[in-house]
Design a protein around this motif. Sequence first.
Motif: not given
Length: 82
Positions: A69-73, A1-12
């Motif tokens: 990973l993210v606090n949606p509030v 199975m292939p591997i995919f790379k991602f970045a998640v940018d999180v800000q207030y």
Amino acid sequence: MPIFKFAVDVQYRSNIRDPRGETIERVLREEKNLPVKRLRLGKSIHLEVEAEDREKAYEIVKRACEELLVNPVVEEYEVREL
């Protein structure tokens, strides 16, 4: 199975104060004499995901963001493929 790379940018979210960002902005402007008008800090999370295809990999990353990973509030995020 292939591997995919991602970045998640999180800000207030824009309506949430960012005291660390405000402090760095003030130091850059007042002590370093740099014309910085606005600065907000965030975090970047890099993930490698094993999945059948790109769409399923993206859904896995999105689920990880929503469940842990993210606090949606107080935060918002953007997912980028690397």
